[in-house]
Design a protein around this motif. Structure first.
Motif, short mmCIF file in Angstrom:
data_model
loop_
_atom_site.label_atom_id
_atom_site.label_comp_id
_atom_site.label_asym_id
_atom_site.label_seq_id
_atom_site.Cartn_x
_atom_site.Cartn_y
_atom_site.Cartn_z
N LEU A 1 -11.12 -2.54 -3.39
CA LEU A 1 -12.17 -2.84 -2.42
C LEU A 1 -13.32 -3.60 -3.07
CD1 LEU A 1 -13.07 -2.51 0.51
CD2 LEU A 1 -14.20 -0.38 -0.15
N TRP B 1 -7.29 3.21 -7.27
CA TRP B 1 -6.92 1.81 -7.06
C TRP B 1 -7.61 1.25 -5.82
CZ3 TRP B 1 -4.79 -0.03 -2.65
CH2 TRP B 1 -4.14 0.87 -1.79
N SER B 2 -7.78 2.07 -4.80
CA SER B 2 -8.42 1.56 -3.58
C SER B 2 -9.88 1.19 -3.82
CB SER B 2 -8.31 2.60 -2.46
OG SER B 2 -8.96 3.80 -2.80
N SER B 3 -10.55 1.97 -4.65
CA SER B 3 -11.95 1.67 -4.95
C SER B 3 -12.07 0.36 -5.72
CB SER B 3 -12.56 2.81 -5.76
OG SER B 3 -13.88 2.53 -6.12
N THR C 1 -7.30 3.03 3.32
CA THR C 1 -6.93 3.92 2.21
C THR C 1 -8.16 4.46 1.50
OG1 THR C 1 -4.94 2.59 1.90
CG2 THR C 1 -5.56 4.08 0.10
N TYR C 2 -9.17 3.61 1.36
CA TYR C 2 -10.38 3.97 0.62
C TYR C 2 -11.11 5.14 1.26
CZ TYR C 2 -15.17 3.50 -1.15
OH TYR C 2 -16.40 3.75 -1.69
N GLU D 1 -0.67 -0.29 -9.51
CA GLU D 1 -1.50 -1.19 -8.70
C GLU D 1 -1.89 -2.45 -9.46
OE1 GLU D 1 -4.38 1.31 -11.06
OE2 GLU D 1 -2.47 1.60 -10.02
N ARG E 1 1.14 4.20 -2.93
CA ARG E 1 1.01 5.64 -2.67
C ARG E 1 2.23 6.40 -3.17
NH1 ARG E 1 -1.73 3.75 2.12
NH2 ARG E 1 0.24 3.66 3.28
N SER F 1 0.83 -1.20 0.00
CA SER F 1 0.00 0.00 0.00
C SER F 1 0.86 1.25 0.00
CB SER F 1 -0.92 -0.01 1.22
OG SER F 1 -1.68 1.16 1.29
N ASN G 1 -10.85 8.98 -1.47
CA ASN G 1 -11.99 8.49 -2.26
C ASN G 1 -12.57 9.64 -3.05
OD1 ASN G 1 -13.97 6.32 -2.85
ND2 ASN G 1 -15.37 7.84 -2.03
N GLU H 1 -6.39 -2.94 5.18
CA GLU H 1 -5.48 -1.94 4.61
C GLU H 1 -6.15 -1.15 3.49
OE1 GLU H 1 -2.20 0.25 4.62
OE2 GLU H 1 -2.51 -1.47 5.95
N VAL H 2 -6.92 -1.84 2.65
CA VAL H 2 -7.58 -1.15 1.54
C VAL H 2 -8.68 -0.23 2.04
CG1 VAL H 2 -9.01 -1.51 -0.51
CG2 VAL H 2 -7.02 -2.95 -0.14
#
Length: 1172
Positions: free
Chosen positions: A425, A420-422, A409-410, A361, A356, A352, A414, A405-406
Motif C-alpha cells: 500500500l 506485505w499489504s502495508s 487486505t490491508y 510477495e 495469502r 493476492s 493490519n 485489492e491491497v
C-alpha cells in the motif's frame, strides 16, 4: 601466527576481548607487516586470523603508501587478487570478500600513481577470471572483486584514506568515463554464458551463483551516481524534446524507496539499448519464472531477486542515452518492460490469494516499484497510455484495481509488523501521489482514469468504515485497524485525498451522503441502541473529509486545494455547492456539542478530537480565506476569468465563510466549541491540547481574522474566564501557557497601540496581582510547600511565560510592565522554593522568555531595570547552591538530580545568551539627558549618558556573575547532553570572541573549568561542537597575543598553568592546546572539514608559543625512524609556517594564507600519518 590465532579464538568465544585486542593491535599498527600477514593468509587454519591479517595489510599499505615503491604497490594488489582467485571455492567467503576489499582499496589509492598500462595489467587478470575458461568459482571471485572496486570508487561507500575530497571525486569520474561500462559488459557476458544452461535446467549451483552475482553487479553499476555529461547540448535538447513526449524524470520522487534515476549518457546506448540486452533480460526472467512457477520459494532465490532488481532499475533509465530527437524510443523501452512486469501483478485477486496461501510477495512488490519508477519518468497521461497497447484499459485503471485489492487486505490484516499489504500500500499510494501531485497539464486524467479514481476512493472509504465499525468491539487495542503513528496516518490519508480530488465531483457528494446517513442514524437512535459504531465511523469520516477538503499547510500559507477550486464549474449557488453543503453538515453537527444533552449522549472525547482536528484545518483554509480577504480571487493559479463571472463556483466557495458573509457566525460557533472542550472535558489532555495547540492557534494566525475575533462576545468570554475565573486552572500547565500565548497574540489585531496594551493589561493584570499577593502573604512559608500552592504558582508562571512568548512590538510595553510587576515576587519565590526544582525551573524559563522577547525593544533605562533584576536572580540562585548534586544521594536520585540540574543550566545558558544578544551601545532610545546633548560638540563618551554606561557595566556584570555560577556546575557528564552541550559551547565561544577580557577576569577555578570543558569539546564527535571550541581557543589565544603585542598582561597568570586529564600540570594553557591540536591533526581521527577552524586556532597559538612549536616539531621528527618519512615531514612542517608569505599578524589575509598552508600540509602528510 599462533598468537594471532589464539587472540581471534578468544574474540570468537567472547572470552577476554581486551587481551585479544592487545595481541591484534600491534599487528595492525606495526610498520611493514606484509610478510607476516602474507604468511598468516597462506598458512593459518583460522579464518578470523586470515581476516585480521588482510585488514592489517590494507591499513598498513594505506598508511605507508608514500614509502612503498610502485613495484611494492602492484605486488600487494596482485597478491590479493591471486589469493582471492586461488581460494574462490573456499568455505569462508567472508575472508575472500575482505581480501577483495583490500585489493580494491589499494587500486583506488594508487589510481593516479599507476600509468594506464599498469592499470590494464591488473584489470586484465580480473577479466580473464570472469570470461576465461577457469570455472564458475573463479568467475564469481572476479565479479566479487568488481563489486568491491565499484563500491570503493563510489563516494558514498568509499573507505576513508585521509585524502582530499577532490581525489575521491576524480577517481569517481575516471572510473565512470573509462572503465565502468566495460565492467558492466564483462558481467553481462558472464551472465549470457551460463543463461542457456539455466534455462535448460542443466546449470549447477555454482553456475547459477555466477549468473545471480553478475546480475547483481549489473544492478550495482546502474545504481552508480552518473555525473559525467559528455554532451551538454544533447542533454538539454533531450530534456526539452522528450518533455513533449511526456518524459519528465523527477529524481526526488524515488528517494523515499532508496532508488534513483539511471542517466549513464549516450556512450551506454549500445550496451543497454541497441544490443537487445533489455529484451534478453526480460525473456530470460520470464522463461525461468515459468519453469519455477510451482516453486513458492524460487521467487526469493538470489537469481530471481537479482534479475528483478536489474529490471526495476532499468525502468529508471533516462537522459541522453536515448536519442535527443526520439522520445518514442524511451516510451517503447518503458512499454517493453511493462509488458513483462504486468505478469508479476496481474490479475490482482489471484495474486493476492496466492500471497495469502504462502507465496512470497517479493515479485509483486518489485512490480509495484517498477510502476513507481515509470510514474516518476512520465506525465500522468503518458503513464496511463503505456498499458493501452497491451490491454483494453489504461495503466491508471490497473493501478486502481491493484490498490483496491491491497486496501481490502490491508484493513483486514493490519498489525504493527510490516506485512506485505502495508508495504504494498505504501508503494501504490506513492505512485498515486506522484501522478496526482503534479500541477497543470502534467496530471491530466482521462475519463476512464477519473472513473477509476472515483471507484477506488469508494472502496477505500467503505473498507475503512467497515474496519472502523468492527474495531469498536475488539478487546485487544493493538487490533485497532488504524493504530499507527500520526505522521504515517496523515501520509496515508493525504494520498487517499489526492485520489478523491481526482474525481472530486463524485467523491465529495459521496462523502456528504455517508456523513448524512450517519447523522440520520444518530437522530433516529433510541436509548436501546449502542451508537458506538456509528460514532467511530463519524470519527474516520471527519479525518478523511478533512484531508480531502484541506491541505496541512505546515510552514506555508494555506490555500483551498486547486482541485477543489477547479471542480464544480457549473455550480453557482451556495446551497448547491457540494463542498459548502459538506462543510455546513459537519459544522452543524459540531455545533450540537454545545447542547449538554447531545454532548453527553454522543460527543465522546475521541469524537471531539476528530471534530477539533477537522475544524482546525477547515478554519485555516475556508474561514475568511486570504484570497477573499484581499479581494483577489484569481491569485495562486486560480482562473483569471473569474472577474468576468462574479457568480462562478470559485467565488461562491471562497466567499461563503468570508468576512462579509457567514464568517463571523462560524467563528463564534468555533470559539464556543473550543470553550466547551476546555471546560466540559476535564482530564482529557489530548483533546484539550488539540484545542489549544491547533484550533485556537489557527484563529489568531491571520490578522484579518483576529480583527473579527476580538470583537466577538464569545472571545471576550474566553478572555474573562482566563483572567478572572478558576475554571481554566484545571488545564494542564503547558496548555495554560499555550492559551495565554494565544490570547495575547490576538492583541495585535486592535487598531491602536493603547487598546492592544490595555487588552494585555486586562488579561494578565489579574495574574500578576495574584502572584504578587501570594508572595506577600504573611503565612507564605507555612502554606507555600502545600501541593495546591505549588500547583497554583506553577500555573501562574506558565501563564506569564506564555504571555512573554507572545511579545510583539505592539504589546511590548504592557508585557514589560507585566514582567516588572512580578520581579520582586519572583525573587521571593526563588528563595522560598529553592528546594522545589520544578518551580525554580519555571521561574528561570519565564525570565529567559521574558528577556528574549523584550531585550530588542528596551531603552537604556528599561534595560538597566532588566539586567539588575537578572543579576539579583543569578545571585540568589548561586547563594542557595541550587543545581549542585550531593554525592551522598543514591544512584537513582543522582540521576534525577542531574536531569533537573541539566534543565536549570540550559535555562541559565539561554538567559546569558539572550543578554549577550542585546546591543549595549545602540539602544532603541536613550535617556532624556542624552537627547538634549549637543552631539556635534562633545565626544562619543559624553554622548553616552550615565544611565547607558551603567547598563553596560551591569550587563557585563551579569555575564561575569553568570559565568561564575554556571561554569562550576557544567560537569563533563552533563556535557554529554547534546542540547546543553550545544548551548554551553555556543555561549563560551561567543563570550570569548566578544568579551575575552571578562573571561580572563574569572577566578582561577572558573577559568580552569572553562579550559577543561574546551578540552572536552575539542575531542567531541559532533562537528559543530568541535568547531565552536576551536573558535573559542582561537579567540582565547588571539586575545592573549594581541594584548601581549600591545604591552599588556593578556591572560596573565591564567596562561601559565593548566591541569591535564591525568592530574599533572603543564607550563601553559596555550601550549597545552597547541600540543593537543597538533596531535589531533597528525595522529587521531581529525575531520578534514574542520581544517579551516583548526588553522584559525593554531596560528595564534603558534605565535604565542613559538619556542614550544619548534620543540614539538623536533619531538615529532625524532620519533620517526624512517628517514624518508622524516624528510617529508620536516619539509611539510617547514612549509606550514614559512611559505605563502606568512607573517606574524592575525589579520584576515594572513589567516587565509595559513589556512591554505594547513590544507597543503594535511594533504602532504596524509600518505604516511594517521589523518582521516
Amino acid at each position: 601466527m599462533v598468537a594471532i590465532e589464539r587472540a581471534c579464538s578468544l574474540i570468537q568465544m567472547h572470552m577476554n576481548p581486551a587481551e585479544a585486542e592487545k595481541i591484534i593491535n600491534p599487528l595492525r599498527q606495526s610498520s611493514m607487516p606484509y610478510q607476516t600477514c602474507r604468511f598468516i593468509l597462506e598458512n593459518s587454519q583460522v579464518p578470523n586470523a586470515r581476516f585480521q591479517a588482510a585488514g592489517a595489510v590494507g591499513d598498513a599499505a594505506i598508511r605507508e603508501w608514500g614509502m612503498l615503491t610502485n613495484e611494492n604497490r602492484k605486488s600487494l594488489i596482485l597478491f590479493c587478487l591471486h589469493y582471492v582467485m586461488e581460494h574462490a571455492s573456499a568455505a569462508d567467503a567472508y575472508v575472500q570478500l575482505k581480501v577483495s576489499a583490500v585489493a580494491a582499496q589499494l587500486v583506488k589509492r594508487g589510481w593516479f600513481d599507476f600509468v594506464e598500462a599498469e592499470k590494464i595489467g591488473i584489470l586484465i587478470e580480473v577479466k580473464q577470471a570472469i570470461l576465461g575458461p577457469h570455472g564458475s568459482d573463479m568467475q564469481s571471485a572476479g565479479i566479487s572483486f568488481l563489486e568491491s572496486l565499484v563500491s570503493e570508487f563510489s563516494p558514498g561507500t568509499s573507505t576513508a584514506m585521509g585524502l582530499p575530497k577532490d581525489y575521491h571525486e576524480q577517481c569517481h569520474s575516471s572510473m565512470e568515463l573509462n572503465y565502468l561500462k566495460e565492467f558492466y559488459c564483462w558481467a553481462q557476458s558472464a551472465a549470457l554464458n551460463v543463461a542457456d544452461k539455466i534455462v535448460s535446467c542443466y546449470a549447477n549451483i555454482s553456475e547459477e551463483k555466477v549468473c545471480s552475482r553478475a546480475l547483481r553487479f549489473m544492478f550495482q553499476v546502474l545504481n552508480w551516481n552518473f555525473k559525467s555529461s559528455p554532451n551538454a547540448l544533447d542533454n538539454s535538447s533531450s530534456k526539452s524534446n522528450s518533455g513533449s513526449f511526456g518524459i519528465k524524470p523527477d529524481m526526488g520522487l524515488l528517494k523515499k524507496f532508496e532508488r534513483s534515476l539511471v542517466e549513464p549518457g549516450p556512450s551506454w546506448r549500445d550496451a543497454l539499448l541497441s544490443s537487445g540486452h533489455m529484451l534478453w533480460l526480460l525473456n530470460f526472467y520470464a522463461i525461468v519464472r515459468e519453469k519455477h512457477s510451482s516453486d513458492m520459494l524460487w521467487f526469493d532465490s538470489p537469481l530471481a531477486v537479482a534479475a528483478r532488481q536489474l529490471i526495476v532499475q532499468l525502468c529508471s533509465l533516462t537522459g541522453t542515452i536515448f536519442p535527443s530527437n526520439d522520445g518514442e524510443m524511451h516510451i517503447k523501452n518503458l512499454t517493453q518492460i511493462l509488458s513483462a512486469v504486468i505478469e508479476w501483478v496481474e490479475p490482482p485477486n489471484i495474486i493476492s490469494g496466492a500471497l495469502r496461501s504462502g507465496r512470497s510477495e517479493s515479485e509483486m512488490i518489485d512490480g509495484f516499484h517498477a510502476l513507481l519508477s515509470m510514474a516518476t519518468l512520465t506525465s500522468t497521461m503518458l503513464f496511463d497510455n503505456l498499458l493501452r497497447s497491451l490491454r483494453p484499459f489504461g495503466t491508471i485503471h490497473l493501478l486502481a484495481t491493484l490498490t483496491c485489492e491491497v486496501v481490502k487486505t490491508y484493513v483486514i490484516k493490519n498489525d504493527d509488523e510490516q506485512t506485505w499489504s502495508s508495504e504494498a500500500l505504501d508503494i501504490l499510494l506513492e505512485i498515486w501521489t506522484v501522478i496526482l501531485g503534479r500541477s497543470g497539464n502534467d496530471k491530466k486524467f482521462s475519463a476512464e482514469g477519473i472513473s477509476s479514481a472515483s471507484n477506488l476512493f469508494s472502496t477505500i472509504v467503505e473498507s475503512h468504515l467497515k474496519a472502523a465499525a468492527e474495531s469498536v468491539f475488539e478487546d485487544d487495542s493493538e487490533a485497532d485497524y488504524f493504530h499507527v503513528s500520526i505522521s504515517r496516518r496523515d501520509e496515508t490519508l493525504y494520498a487517499y485525498a489526492l485520489i478523491a480530488r481526482a474525481a472530486v465531483e463524485t467523491t465529495v457528494p459521496f462523502l456528504t451522503r455517508l456523513f448524512s446517513e450517519r447523522i440520520a442514524l444518530l437522530s433516529q437512535n433510541n436509548e436501546r441502541m449502542d451508537p458506538t459504531q456509528t460514532l467511530e465511523e463519524l470519527y474516520w469520516l471527519l479525518l478523511i473529509t478533512g484531508h480531502v477538503l484541506t491541505d496541512s499547510g505546515e510552514g506555508e500559507t494555506v490555500l483551498v486545494p486547486e482541485a477543489i477550486l477547479d471542480g464544480f464549474s457549473g455550480v453557482t449557488e451556495e446551497s448547491q455547492h457540494p463542498v459548502i453543503v459538506l462543510s455546513w453538515s459537519i459544522i452543524s453537527f459540531a455545533k450540537q456539542s454545545l447542547d449538554p444533552k447531545m454532548r453527553n449522549a454522543y460527543f465522546s472525547p475521541r469524537l471531539m478530537e476528530g471534530v477539533i482536528w477537522f475544524l482546525a484545518r477547515w478554519v485555516d483554509t475556508y474561514l475568511m480565506p486570504i484570497d477573499a480577504a484581499k479581494g483577489q480571487l484569481g491569485i495562486s493559479g486560480h482562473d483569471e476569468g473569474l472577474q468576468q463571472h462574479p457568480q462562478s463556483s470559485k467565488k461562491v466557495l471562497l466567499s461563503f465563510a468570508g468576512q462579509h458573509s457567514q464568517g463571523e457566525i462560524i467563528l463564534d460557533t468555533i470559539i464556543r466549541i473550543s470553550m466547551t472542550t476546555l471546560t466540559s472535558y476535564p482530564g482529557e489532555n489530548e483533546l484539550q491540547a488539540m484545542t489549544c495547540w491547533q484550533l485556537l492557534v489557527v484563529l489568531v494566525r491571520r490578522r484579518h481574522v483576529c480583527i473579527h475575533l476580538v470583537a466577538l462576545e464569545s472571545w471576550r468570554d474566553l478572555a474573562k474566564a482566563f483572567a478572572n475565573e478558576r475554571t481554566l486552572f484545571s488545564l494542564n500547565a503547558h496548555l495554560q501557557r499555550s492559551l495565554a500565548e494565544t490570547l495575547v497574540c490576538a492583541a495585535s489585531s486592535f487598531k491602536d497601540l493603547e487598546t492592544s496594551n490595555q487588552y494585555v493589561r486586562d488579561l494578565m493584570g489579574p495574574m500578576t496581582a495574584y502572584l504578587v499577593d501570594i508572595s506577600s502573604q504573611n503565612d507564605l512559608k507555612a502554606v507555600a510547600q502545600q501541593a495546591d500552592a505549588i500547583y497554583m504558582v506553577s500555573c501562574l508562571l506558565e501563564r506569564l511565560r506564555g504571555a512573554s512568548r507572545a511579545t510583539q512590538p505592539r504589546t511590548q510595553k504592557s508585557i514589560f510592565e507585566m514582567g516588572c510587576a512580578v520581579m520582586n515576587s519572583l525573587l521571593t519565590l526563588l528563595e522560598l522554593y529553592k528546594n522545589q526544582s520544578t518551580v525554580v525551573y519555571l521561574i528561570l524559563k519565564f525570565v529567559v522568555d521574558f528577556v528574549e522577547g523584550e531585550v530588542a525593544f528596551l531603552s537604556a533605562k528599561e534595560t538597566s531595570i532588566l539586567v539588575n533584576f537578572c543579576l539579583q536572580l543569578l545571585r540568589i540562585y548561586s547563594s542557595h547552591n541550587i543545581g549542585k548534586i550531593s554525592l551522598s544521594l543514591s544512584t537513582s536520585l543522582q540521576s534525577e538530580a542531574q536531569t533537573e540540574k541539566y534543565k536549570d543550566l540550559r535555562a541559565l545558558l539561554q538567559l546569558l545568551t539572550n543578554i549577550c544578544s542585546k546591543d549595549l551601545v545602540d539602544f532603541s532610545s536613550v535617556s532624556n539627558e542624552a537627547e538634549s546633548t549637543d552631539i556635534a560638540e562633545v565626544s562619543l563618551m559624553k554622548f553616552l549618558s550615565s544611565t547607558l554606561l551603567n547598563v553596560l557595566l551591569v550587563s557585563l556584570q551579569v555575564i561575569y556573575v553568570g559565568l561564575h555560577i554556571v561554569t562550576p556546575l557544567i560537569s563533563l557528564e552533563l556535557l554529554k547532553y547534546p542540547k546543553l552541550s550545544c548551548d554551553y559551547f555556543a555561549l563560551v565561544s561567543h563570550l570569548l570572541e566578544v568579551y575575552p577580557e571578562k573571561v580572563a577576569q574569572l577566578n582561577m577555578e572558573a577559568f580552569e573549568h572553562i579550559v577543561r570543558t574546551l578540552d572536552f569539546g575539542v575531542r567531541h564527535q559532533d562537528v559543530d561542537i568541535v568547531d565552536k571550541c576551536l573558535r573559542a581557543v582561537n579567540a582565547l589565544a588571539s586575545y592573549h597575543y594581541k594584548e601581549k603585542i600591545a604591552g599588556k598582561q593578556g591572560l596573565g597568570a591564567k596562561a601559565m598553568s593548566s591541569e591535564e586529564s591525568n592530574g599533572e600540570f603543564q607550563q601553559s594553557i596555550l601550549s597545552y592546546f597547541l600540543r593537543l591540536l597538533i596531535q589531533l591533526l597528525l595522529y587521531q581521527d581529525f575531520r578534514m572539514e574542520l581544517a579551516g577552524s583548526a588553522a584559525d586556532a593554531i596560528l595564534p597559538l603558534v605565535l604565542c608559543e613559538q619556542d614550544l612549536y619548534q620543540r614539538l616539531v623536533q619531538e615529532i621528527l625524532e620519533k620517526q625512524s624512517n628517514p624518508a618519512i622524516k624528510t617529508r615531514l620536516a619539509s611539510a612542517f617547514y612549509a606550514l609556517t614559512s611559505t605563502n608569505q606568512l607573517s606574524s599578524s592575525l589579520d584576515r589575509n594572513n589567516r587565509f594564507r595559513f589556512r591554505k598552508n594547513l590544507q597543503v600540509f594535511l594533504t602532504e602528510v596524509s600518505g604516511f600519518m594517521r589523518i582521516f
